[in-house]
Design an enzyme around this catalytic site. Structure first.
Site, mmCIF file in Angstrom:
data_model
loop_
_atom_site.group_PDB
_atom_site.id
_atom_site.type_symbol
_atom_site.label_atom_id
_atom_site.label_comp_id
_atom_site.label_asym_id
_atom_site.label_seq_id
_atom_site.Cartn_x
_atom_site.Cartn_y
_atom_site.Cartn_z
ATOM 1 N N GLY A 2 0.821 -1.206 0.000
ATOM 2 C CA GLY A 2 0.000 0.000 0.000
ATOM 3 C C GLY A 2 0.850 1.248 0.000
ATOM 4 C CG ASN A 3 -0.453 4.612 -1.545
ATOM 5 O OD1 ASN A 3 -1.138 5.463 -0.979
ATOM 6 N ND2 ASN A 3 -0.912 3.896 -2.563
ATOM 7 N NE ARG A 4 4.171 7.885 5.118
ATOM 8 C CZ ARG A 4 4.471 7.494 6.349
ATOM 9 N NH1 ARG A 4 4.841 6.254 6.574
ATOM 10 N NH2 ARG A 4 4.407 8.344 7.345
ATOM 11 C CB SER A 5 -2.681 8.187 -0.473
ATOM 12 O OG SER A 5 -3.708 9.109 -0.758
#
Ligand code: C5P
Length: 229
Positions: A29-32
């Site tokens: 995933g990512n930090r958005s």
């Protein structure tokens, strides 16, 4: 009540960050957080637009008054955006879409083996959803992309933004600098908006809602410039 300058317009916003499963319990995933995209959806709604929000794993509350399509992976987001984009006046791709996904998803939870020393994951490219829209005929739909970059040099950041706008065929590109503490999780943002000519047509700094309104000011002006949209 803000001016109803998007009344009668259909606006699609993607927000959040995609998750690419590895096995039943893990994902890349990512930090958005989804905050900037949600602010755009809320602001467009407040200005009279009919808003479809394609929401990928939001970490904050969903906005009221929007048609919400929940997705998780890049492939799901692609399908939902393509579906919602048909006939839309504006598509804003604010979601952080994974560039790669695991080549295969394990049916069973992956296990470490004693002494295996590490694990190599094979990833394949995801389609670039914005570029797909930008390179297909999209008369009548204003396409807005984002570029979240860690580049500290302002001039270089703009160059990256201009190149990205052209490569993806977006009508407008919003550039923001991100880092461990800027851009994603916070309540504030600082952006510049680049148009088709590579010109900076807006720069805004402040709450994500005020940044959203500044972006929509540009979008409203562009819609007025191209009456066929
Ligand atoms: O190439 P980069 O990820 O920096 O581009 C960011 C822009 O492209 C954002 O608007 C994002 O929503 C969009 N994007 C996309 N599909 C991808 C990767 C990014 O639509 N696979």
């Amino acid at each position: 009540v803000p001016a109803q300058d998007l009344a009668g317009r259909r606006v699609v916003v993607s927000a959040g960050g995609t998750r690419e499963p590895l096995d039943p319990v893990r994902f890349l995933g990512n930090r958005s957080s989804g905050k900037q995209g949600i602010a755009i959806a809320e602001a467009a709604r407040a200005r009279g637009a009919a808003v479809t929000l394609v929401a990928a794993n939001l970490e904050v509350a969903e906005p009221a008054g929007c048609d919400i399509r929940r997705v998780s992976t890049a492939m799901e987001l692609r399908e939902a955006v393509a579906d919602a984009a048909a006939g839309a006046d504006v598509v804003v791709m604010a979601a952080a879409v994974a560039d790669y996904r695991p080549a295969s998803v394990s049916e069973a939870k992956l296990k470490k083996e004693p002494g295996d020393g590490g694990l190599t994951l094979e990833l394949v490219r995801n389609p670039d959803i914005l570029a797909e829209l930008g390179h297909a005929p999209h008369d009548g739909t204003l396409l807005v992309g984002f570029a979240a970059e860690t580049e500290p040099d302002g001039a270089r950041l703009l160059e990256l933004g201009r190149a990205k706008r052209a490569a993806k065929g977006a009508d407008l590109l919003v550039v923001n600098r991100v880092g461990w503490n800027e851009g994603f999780a916070g309540d504030d943002n600082a952006v510049v908006v680049i148009d088709r000519h590579g010109e900076v047509v807006a720069s805004a700094e402040g709450s994500k809602l005020s940044v959203a309104h500044a972006m929509l000011d540009v979008i409203v002006a562009q819609l007025a410039d191209a009456p066929d949209r």
